[in-house]
Design an enzyme around this catalytic site. Structure first.
Site, PDB file in Angstrom:
ATOM      1  N   HIS A 273      -2.985  -2.529  10.093  1.00  0.00           N
ATOM      2  CA  HIS A 273      -2.260  -3.303   9.092  1.00  0.00           C
ATOM      3  C   HIS A 273      -3.087  -4.501   8.664  1.00  0.00           C
ATOM      4  CE1 HIS A 273       0.963  -4.887   6.809  1.00  0.00           C
ATOM      5  NE2 HIS A 273       1.397  -5.767   7.693  1.00  0.00           N
TER       6      HIS A 273
ATOM      7  N   ASP B 228      -2.918   2.052   6.252  1.00  0.00           N
ATOM      8  CA  ASP B 228      -2.051   0.954   6.688  1.00  0.00           C
ATOM      9  C   ASP B 228      -0.657   1.502   6.973  1.00  0.00           C
ATOM     10  OD1 ASP B 228      -0.230  -1.357   6.630  1.00  0.00           O
ATOM     11  OD2 ASP B 228      -1.918  -2.481   5.828  1.00  0.00           O
TER      12      ASP B 228
ATOM     13  N   SER C  69       0.550  -8.971   4.333  1.00  0.00           N
ATOM     14  CA  SER C  69       1.791  -8.209   4.409  1.00  0.00           C
ATOM     15  C   SER C  69       2.841  -8.801   3.450  1.00  0.00           C
ATOM     16  CB  SER C  69       2.270  -8.182   5.867  1.00  0.00           C
ATOM     17  OG  SER C  69       3.259  -7.222   6.073  1.00  0.00           O
TER      18      SER C  69
END
Length: 519
Positions: free
Chosen positions: A488, A460, A233
Site C-alpha cells: 500500500h 496495492d 491513501s
C-alpha cells in the site's frame, strides 16, 4: 520499514467506504496570503463564512512548545467547529513540526497525512516521517502534521469502550441465517448509537471538506503562500479536496495510493475488495514457493481454497488465543487483510497461519489488533471511530439495509472469492449512521491548480491502481507516477526510482515525465 507501524497508520479497509510548481513555495518569512472564501465544492454542504468572519482564525499565532519527543515541537491550532458559522464555537487541533535541518535554502513547510481516515498525522510525523523521510527533503522543509478534527489528539470522536470494541470486532460478518444477520445489523446500530451518545457535537463537522479547510488555515498560520503536501491513501482524497477548494493555493502536492472521488460507496468497497484479492494472490504466489507455506505448495487457486476452508472452520469453531478473546472468523479475516498492506508482513502472516492451522490463534489476533489499533491493556485508539465518522459523512451509505448487502454479496465474491462475502457485509456500517451524509461522489478537476503528482501501485490492496489512473485523469494538472509492485502506497517503501522522482518534484518542482513507471 517497521510493518507494525505501517499497519497501525494505514490499515483501515474494513471500515473504509471499506491506507508541484517550479521554484520556491514560500516559507515562513513570506507575506501572508490572507483568508478568502474558497470556491464552492460539489462536496461542500454550505458555503464557508466570509473572509472577515474567519479573519481571527487566520491571524492567530501558534505557541510552539516542546513535545517531549526529541527534535519535535507541538502547538494547538484553533479552527471553527462550523466554517459556515464560525461564531458558533471552535475546535482545537493538535499540530507538530520538526524544523528543516539544512543545508540549503528552506523551502517552507511540508504537511504530511498518513491516511485513514482516522490515522494520526502527528503520530506518523513523530514516529516516522519526521525522521524517516529522505534526508534532502527534511533538510529543506519544516516537516509538519496536524491531526484531523475528530482524530487522536484533535478532539477525538469516541464511540465504544474497550470491552465494547472487543465485542464489536468479533461479530460474525458472514451471517449464515436471519439471526446472525440481525446480530450484525445490531452491532452496526450499536456502534452508531455509541458515537451519537458520546460525540454528538463533533459528528456533523468532521468531513473531508472541513479538514481541507483546516489545512488551509494551518498553511496561512505557518506563513506559506502555497501548500506543499504529501498525502497517502485517504490522504490523497484530502489533498485532492484541498486542490478543489483552493486551486490557487496548491504548491507541490503528492497524492500516493490514490482514491477515486467520483465513485459511490458501494463501488469503492467492491473495488477495494478486488484490491485485496489481487494482494492476496500475490502473497499466495510467493507463499506456495516456500516449504513453510500453510496454504500448500501447489497453485494460487489451491491456496485460495485452503484459506476459504480455514475461515469456514474458524467460523464454526473459534480458536483459543491464550487470553479471554477467541479468534473468530471476523478477527482471522482482519488479521490476514492487515498483512496485505505491506509485503514485509508476509513472513509474519505465514507464521500466524501455520500457528492457527495448528489450533492456536494468537498470531492472527495480534495482526488484527494492530489493524484496529488495540493496545495490550484492552484500550483502542480512536482510528475506527474516526474512520466511520468521516466516511459516513463524506458519502451516502453503500446499502439501505441488510437486504441490499445480501444482494450485493455475489458481485463482491466475484471481486474476491476469499474476502468478498465479509467485505460486502462490512459495507453496511454507514447504513445506521446518526448524521446524514453531506458529501457526494463527484469528479475533482481542480482547474487552475499547479501540477499534482498522483502515485499508484499496481498491486496495492487498499487503493487499487485504477483509482490512481482515474484521479490523475480527473485532475486538470494531474501527473501519474506508477510503481509496479506490492503493498500500500509507494513513497519511502524501498523504490529508489519512486523516491528520486518524488524528491526531485518536492525540491525542484520538476514533474515526473509522462508515463513514468518504476519497479
Amino acid at each position: 520499514m517497521d510493518s507494525r507501524r505501517l499497519l497501525r497508520t494505514s490499515a483501515t479497509a474494513l471500515a473504509a467506504a471499506g491506507l508541484i510548481l517550479s521554484g520556491c513555495t514560500g516559507g515562513s518569512d513570506d507575506a501572508a496570503a490572507g483568508p478568502s472564501a474558497a470556491k464552492t465544492s460539489a462536496s461542500a454542504t454550505a458555503s464557508p463564512a466570509s473572509a472577515a468572519a474567519l479573519q481571527g482564525f487566520y491571524e492567530q499565532k501558534l505557541a510552539w512548545r516542546d513535545c517531549g519527543v526529541p527534535g519535535f515541537q507541538c502547538a494547538t491550532l484553533r479552527a471553527p467547529l462550523d466554517y459556515a458559522a464560525p461564531e458558533a464555537g471552535e475546535i482545537k487541533l493538535a499540530v507538530s513540526r520538526i524544523k528543516a535541518t539544512g543545508p540549503g535554502k528552506r523551502l517552507g513547510s511540508l504537511l504530511v497525512n498518513p491516511g485513514g481516515p482516522g490515522g494520526s498525522a502527528v503520530g506518523y510525523l513523530q514516529g516516522y516521517a519526521g525522521i524517516g523521510y529522505p534526508a534532502p527533503v527534511r533538510a529543506r522543509y519544516d516537516m509538519v502534521a496536524v491531526d484531523p478534527r475528530g482524530v487522536a489528539r484533535s478532539e477525538p470522536v469516541e464511540c465504544l469502550t474497550g470491552p465494547q470494541m472487543d465485542a464489536y470486532t468479533q461479530v460474525d460478518q458472514t451471517p449464515d441465517d436471519n439471526a446472525e444477520t440481525a446480530a450484525l445489523a445490531a452491532s452496526f446500530k450499536g456502534f452508531a448509537a455509541g458515537c451519537a451518545k458520546r460525540s454528538a457535537k463533533i459528528l456533523p463537522h468532521v468531513s473531508t471538506v472541513d479538514t481541507a479547510r483546516d489545512m488551509d488555515l494551518l498553511r496561512e498560520v505557518l506563513g506559506d503562500r502555497k501548500l506543499t503536501y504529501v498525502g497517502a491513501s485517504y490522504g490523497t482524497f484530502l489533498g485532492a479536496t484541498y486542490a478543489e477548494l483552493f486551486p490557487d493555493r496548491v504548491g507541490r502536492l503528492v497524492l500516493d495510493g490514490a482514491m477515486d472521488p467520483s465513485l459511490p460507496a458501494v463501488d469503492l468497497n467492491r473495488d477495494q475488495t478486488a484490491g485485496f484479492e489481487t494482494a492476496f494472490r500475490s502473497f499466495a504466489a510467493d507463499c506456495v514457493k516456500k516449504t513453510d507455506c500453510p496454504l500448500g505448495t501447489g497453485s494460487v487457486d489451491e491456496a485460495t481454497t485452503n484459506l476459504r476452508d480455514f475461515f469456514r472452520q474458524v467460523d464454526a469453531n473459534p480458536l483459543p488465543t491464550g487470553e479471554s478473546r477467541e479468534l473468530t472468523e471476523s478477527l482471522a479475516t482482519t488479521g490476514v487483510i492487515a498483512a496485505m498492506y505491506d509485503e514485509a508482513a508476509w513472513p509474519q502472516l505465514r507464521e500466524a497461519l501455520n500457528q492457527a492451522m495448528g489450533g492456536e490463534g494468537s498470531g492472527l489476533l495480534a495482526l488484527a489488533d494492530s489493524y484496529y489499533e488495540r493496545e495490550a491493556n484492552g484500550t483502542y485508539a480512536n482510528l475506527m471511530a474516526a474512520n466511520a465518522a468521516v466516511n459516513c459523512l463524506d458519502l451516502p451509505p453503500a446499502f439501505a439495509g441488510p437486504a441490499d448487502a445480501e444482494k450485493a454479496v455475489p458481485s463482491f465474491e466475484k471481486a474476491s472469492p476469499v474476502f468478498g462475502e465479509g467485505l460486502a457485509w462490512a459495507a453496511l456500517n454507514c447504513t445506521y449512521w446518526p448524521t446524514p451524509a453531506t458529501g457526494r461522489p463527484h469528479r475533482i478537476t481542480a482547474e487552475g491548480a499547479a501540477p499534482i503528482v498522483v502515485v499508484g501501485t499496481t498491486r496495492d490492496p487498499a487503493t487499487p491502481y485504477k483509482w490512481a489512473e482515474s484521479l490523475a485523469s480527473q485532475l486538470s494538472s494531474g501527473a501519474l507516477l506508477t510503481y509496479e509492485g506490492d503493498g500500500h502506497t509507494a513513497y519511502g517503501r524501498g523504490s529508489d526510482c519512486i523516491d528520486t522522482a518524488i524528491n526531485t518534484y518536492l525540491l525542484e518542482g520538476t514533474v515526473p515525465q509522462k508515463g513514468k513507471r518504476c519497479s
